[in-house]
Design an enzyme around this catalytic site. Sequence first.
Site, short mmCIF file in Angstrom:
data_model
loop_
_atom_site.label_atom_id
_atom_site.label_comp_id
_atom_site.label_asym_id
_atom_site.label_seq_id
_atom_site.Cartn_x
_atom_site.Cartn_y
_atom_site.Cartn_z
N GLY A 82 49.71 34.45 27.84
CA GLY A 82 49.22 33.31 27.06
C GLY A 82 49.79 31.98 27.54
O GLY A 82 49.88 31.02 26.77
N GLY A 86 46.26 32.95 33.32
CA GLY A 86 45.11 33.85 33.46
C GLY A 86 45.43 35.30 33.16
O GLY A 86 44.83 36.20 33.76
N SER A 87 46.35 35.52 32.19
CA SER A 87 46.73 36.92 31.94
C SER A 87 45.56 37.75 31.38
O SER A 87 45.38 38.90 31.78
CB SER A 87 47.94 37.00 31.01
OG SER A 87 47.74 36.26 29.85
N SER A 88 44.74 37.16 30.49
CA SER A 88 43.65 37.98 29.93
C SER A 88 42.59 38.27 31.00
O SER A 88 42.05 39.38 31.06
CB SER A 88 43.04 37.32 28.70
OG SER A 88 42.44 36.10 29.04
N ALA A 89 42.31 37.30 31.87
CA ALA A 89 41.34 37.55 32.96
C ALA A 89 41.90 38.61 33.92
O ALA A 89 41.15 39.47 34.40
CB ALA A 89 41.06 36.26 33.71
N ALA A 90 43.19 38.55 34.17
CA ALA A 90 43.80 39.53 35.08
C ALA A 90 43.74 40.93 34.46
O ALA A 90 43.50 41.92 35.17
CB ALA A 90 45.24 39.14 35.39
N ASP A 131 38.89 31.67 35.41
CA ASP A 131 40.07 32.53 35.52
C ASP A 131 39.74 33.85 36.23
O ASP A 131 40.44 34.28 37.14
CB ASP A 131 40.65 32.85 34.13
CG ASP A 131 41.25 31.62 33.49
OD1 ASP A 131 41.00 30.50 33.97
OD2 ASP A 131 41.97 31.78 32.48
C1 MEV Z 1 41.03 28.11 31.80
O1 MEV Z 1 42.24 28.76 32.14
C2 MEV Z 1 41.27 26.88 31.04
C3 MEV Z 1 40.08 26.11 30.51
O2 MEV Z 1 39.49 25.33 31.55
C4 MEV Z 1 39.04 26.99 29.84
C5 MEV Z 1 38.01 27.65 30.77
O3 MEV Z 1 37.89 27.27 31.92
O4 MEV Z 1 37.32 28.54 30.27
C6 MEV Z 1 40.64 25.15 29.47
#
Ligand code: MEV
Length: 290
Positions: A82, A86-90, A131
Amino acid sequence: MTRFVGQGAGKLILTGEHAVVYGWPALAIAVDRGVKATIEATDGPTHAVAGTPDDPRLKAALIQALGREGWRVTLESDLPLGRGMGSSAAIAVALVRARAAAEQRSISPDDVFELAFSIERIFHGTPSGLDHAVSSRGGLLRYVKGPPPHFTPLPCPRLTLVVLDSGSAGNTKDMVDQVRKQGEPAQRILARIGALVPQVEAALNDGPALGALLTQNHALLRELGVSSDRLDQLVQLALDAGAWGAKLAGAGGGGVVIALCADPAPLLASAAQHHIDAFICTPAPPCEVQ
Ligand code: MEV
């Protein structure tokens, strides 16, 4: 019991967060930290083993990613959770790859991106896709959200990025909502961030110029209201320690600051003195098709 493994890289946004949600380009780099998902068939419901972050969205993400009950899932991460890395995307990318491994399928970065998008929506509502684009492809990417999304891999410059952890998590969905509610005034700031992106791209091999642009980007994010006193202090700490430039990276509110340095030693020493968690991140190379 046979185990199947998938990996997803973390990311750092060099420039363009928030603006990317409205169609401006963003530049982000995959880093040498990420998530490893290990899955093994089990009787009973799909579940994550103890020790996995207690996030109510995770169960839905596991089912979406793995397609059915009956998987025991272990997630190991060396990304601060958090924190805009990009932990959730990873997690999403690692799960998609683990499933492909279990089904003995090779999977292209495009397919990983598409599948991970649906999982990332569980975490962030309406993510731009940046992400998991970076997590699924590796390297340095210019990204413009779709449909259809545009990915431009860029040659990876030799960057020494020090990450300073604010110690608190930011909520991407809340921060994106907060910007959206501001309406037209926010759009003017986002357009200025969008206009920085080509300048950042042109300065990728010029440390002092790139650093100055990152600090400008931070000032715009502060104007947008997504920074915090703590993040501003970390930017100042980096500049005082001789960094070429620094900015918050990710949605803000909490999360991390990145600092571009010729020599990271003084900043790491200063961070240690102030009890701030700090580490060097190295870009991860572009991924091979699995
Ligand atoms: C992505 O890590 C951060 C933001 O740009 C949201 C997004 O791209 O979906 C704020």
